[in-house]
Design an enzyme around this catalytic site. Structure first.
Site, short mmCIF file in Angstrom:
data_model
loop_
_atom_site.label_atom_id
_atom_site.label_comp_id
_atom_site.label_asym_id
_atom_site.label_seq_id
_atom_site.Cartn_x
_atom_site.Cartn_y
_atom_site.Cartn_z
N MET A 135 -10.72 -26.62 -7.52
CA MET A 135 -10.63 -27.07 -6.13
C MET A 135 -11.90 -26.64 -5.40
O MET A 135 -12.34 -25.48 -5.49
CB MET A 135 -9.42 -26.45 -5.42
CG MET A 135 -8.06 -26.89 -5.94
SD MET A 135 -7.78 -28.67 -5.97
CE MET A 135 -8.00 -29.10 -4.24
N MET A 195 0.95 -29.45 -6.23
CA MET A 195 0.72 -28.32 -5.32
C MET A 195 2.09 -27.80 -4.91
O MET A 195 2.56 -28.00 -3.78
CB MET A 195 -0.10 -28.79 -4.12
CG MET A 195 -1.57 -28.98 -4.47
SD MET A 195 -2.46 -30.00 -3.28
CE MET A 195 -2.15 -31.60 -3.97
N ASP A 205 -1.44 -36.59 -5.17
CA ASP A 205 -1.31 -35.23 -4.65
C ASP A 205 0.12 -34.97 -4.18
O ASP A 205 0.57 -35.59 -3.21
CB ASP A 205 -2.27 -35.03 -3.47
CG ASP A 205 -3.70 -34.95 -3.94
OD1 ASP A 205 -4.02 -34.02 -4.70
OD2 ASP A 205 -4.50 -35.82 -3.55
N MET A 245 2.66 -32.31 -2.60
CA MET A 245 2.64 -31.07 -1.80
C MET A 245 4.05 -30.70 -1.34
O MET A 245 4.83 -31.59 -1.00
CB MET A 245 1.78 -31.27 -0.55
CG MET A 245 0.37 -31.70 -0.87
SD MET A 245 -0.59 -31.89 0.65
CE MET A 245 -2.10 -32.56 -0.02
N HIS A 292 -5.44 -40.39 -8.79
CA HIS A 292 -5.05 -39.00 -8.53
C HIS A 292 -3.96 -38.99 -7.45
O HIS A 292 -4.15 -39.54 -6.37
CB HIS A 292 -6.28 -38.23 -8.05
CG HIS A 292 -6.07 -36.78 -7.81
ND1 HIS A 292 -6.15 -35.83 -8.80
CD2 HIS A 292 -5.82 -36.09 -6.67
CE1 HIS A 292 -5.95 -34.63 -8.29
NE2 HIS A 292 -5.73 -34.75 -6.99
N HIS A 340 -1.29 -34.09 -9.40
CA HIS A 340 -1.71 -32.74 -9.02
C HIS A 340 -0.55 -32.09 -8.27
O HIS A 340 -0.25 -32.46 -7.14
CB HIS A 340 -2.97 -32.88 -8.14
CG HIS A 340 -3.48 -31.62 -7.55
ND1 HIS A 340 -4.47 -31.59 -6.58
CD2 HIS A 340 -3.16 -30.32 -7.76
CE1 HIS A 340 -4.74 -30.36 -6.25
NE2 HIS A 340 -3.94 -29.55 -6.93
N GLY A 374 -11.16 -38.75 -2.10
CA GLY A 374 -10.22 -39.41 -1.21
C GLY A 374 -10.94 -40.10 -0.07
O GLY A 374 -11.28 -41.29 -0.15
N SER A 396 -8.22 -40.43 -4.94
CA SER A 396 -7.03 -39.74 -4.45
C SER A 396 -6.32 -40.64 -3.45
O SER A 396 -6.87 -40.96 -2.39
CB SER A 396 -7.39 -38.43 -3.78
OG SER A 396 -6.25 -37.94 -3.10
N ASP A 433 -12.10 -31.31 -7.06
CA ASP A 433 -11.26 -31.98 -6.06
C ASP A 433 -11.48 -31.32 -4.69
O ASP A 433 -11.25 -30.12 -4.54
CB ASP A 433 -9.79 -31.83 -6.50
CG ASP A 433 -8.79 -32.51 -5.59
OD1 ASP A 433 -9.19 -33.16 -4.61
OD2 ASP A 433 -7.58 -32.39 -5.89
C1 DX5 Z 1 -6.37 -31.78 -1.24
C2 DX5 Z 1 -6.08 -32.72 -2.36
C3 DX5 Z 1 -7.16 -33.69 -2.62
C4 DX5 Z 1 -7.53 -34.58 -1.46
C5 DX5 Z 1 -9.02 -34.75 -1.52
O1 DX5 Z 1 -5.34 -30.90 -1.16
O2 DX5 Z 1 -5.82 -32.02 -3.57
O3 DX5 Z 1 -6.93 -34.46 -3.79
O4 DX5 Z 1 -6.93 -35.84 -1.47
O5 DX5 Z 1 -9.43 -35.41 -0.39
P1 DX5 Z 1 -10.97 -35.50 0.03
O6 DX5 Z 1 -11.66 -36.22 -1.09
O7 DX5 Z 1 -10.90 -36.28 1.28
O8 DX5 Z 1 -11.46 -34.10 0.21
ZN ZN Z 2 -5.69 -33.24 -5.48
#
Ligand code: DX5
Ligand code: ZN
Length: 234
Positions: A149, A80, A47, A49, A45, A78, A206, A20, A184
């Site tokens: 998740m 969000m 993210d 948001m 990946h 992804h 991540g 990520s 994730d």
């Molecule tokens: C959280 C994201 C993840 C995030 C995971 O909202 O969807 O993809 O980057 O990060 P770690 O691996 O640090 O939990």
């Molecule tokens: Zn994610």
């Protein structure tokens, strides 16, 4: 770069660690991505948001376009977003290969899957920890990727919520063999093997990867803990 996503090729390489980029140094994304290619990453990946569906903002279309220009790795995007359908086309044009939408905003994701496939991408469905797995199960074989998740989305670096494990087991039993079963949030040394045992084959990670001083060693370690045998580890 032109990328033709081949889900069956990805499936041949599972278990896959899916870095990520949220945990990357955004001032030096090119170096991070080259490093991830060198250590053997086969997918990235991203993210996205919106500050509504999740209480945070990350990055958007221009950053996805910039990443697309410098790597041929498949981009697993992804979304969000409170209104993901409004953005499927722009993120596909920006270079997304997999577009995943949340079941919490699209209780019947099939029209979105149709749009995603017409755009030439693969379709993913995502559920948050409090969302019952029953919301997702009817659609697992309509999707290419089913993402569970293991944290509330919005931030990296949170602790893994084991409620994901039972959901992944149920999804693994209901899904055909040719599905990417992803997880994730909080995936790292303590948790990746648990998710693998539950049936996941694609592990978003991540901070437990990009936060480590030796990314190569950590990538290989995570892959092994996810069940990859030595010959597949690069
Ligand atoms: C959280 C994201 C993840 C995030 C995971 O909202 O969807 O993809 O980057 O990060 P770690 O691996 O640090 O939990
Ligand atoms: Zn994610």
């Amino acid at each position: 770069m032109n990328v033709v996503l081949n889900i069956s090729q990805l499936l041949q390489s599972v278990p896959l660690v899916n870095p990520s980029l949220l945990a990357a140094d955004f001032a030096d994304l090119r170096t991070v991505i080259k490093q991830l290619e060198e250590v053997g990453a086969q997918i990235l990946h991203l993210d996205i948001m919106d500050g509504h569906f999740v209480p945070n903002l990350s990055f958007g279309v221009p950053v996805v376009e910039a990443i697309r220009r410098i790597t041929a790795l498949p981009l697993d995007v992804h979304l969000m977003l409170a209104n993901p359908e409004a953005f499927l086309s722009v993120f596909r044009k920006a270079g997304a290969d997999i577009l995943s939408v949340h079941i919490e905003v699209l209780p019947d994701p099939r029209p979105a899957f149709d749009t995603i496939r017409k755009l030439g991408a693969a379709a993913g469905i995502v559920s948050n920890p409090p969302t019952p797995v029953e919301a997702v199960l009817p659609f697992v074989n309509d999707a290419d990727l089913i993402l569970t998740m293991s944290v509330m989305p919005g931030f990296g670096g949170q602790s893994f919520n084991p409620v994901a494990l039972e959901k992944i087991k149920r999804i693994r039993s209901a899904a055909d063999a040719d599905k990417l079963i992803s997880v994730d949030g909080g995936i790292g040394d303590e948790t990746i093997a648990l998710a693998a045992q539950a049936g996941a084959n694609l592990f978003v990670t991540g901070t437990a990867l990009l936060g480590k001083p030796d990314v190569k060693a950590q990538f290989q370690r995570l892959r092994r803990q996810a069940g990859a045998n030595g010959t597949h580890c690069q």
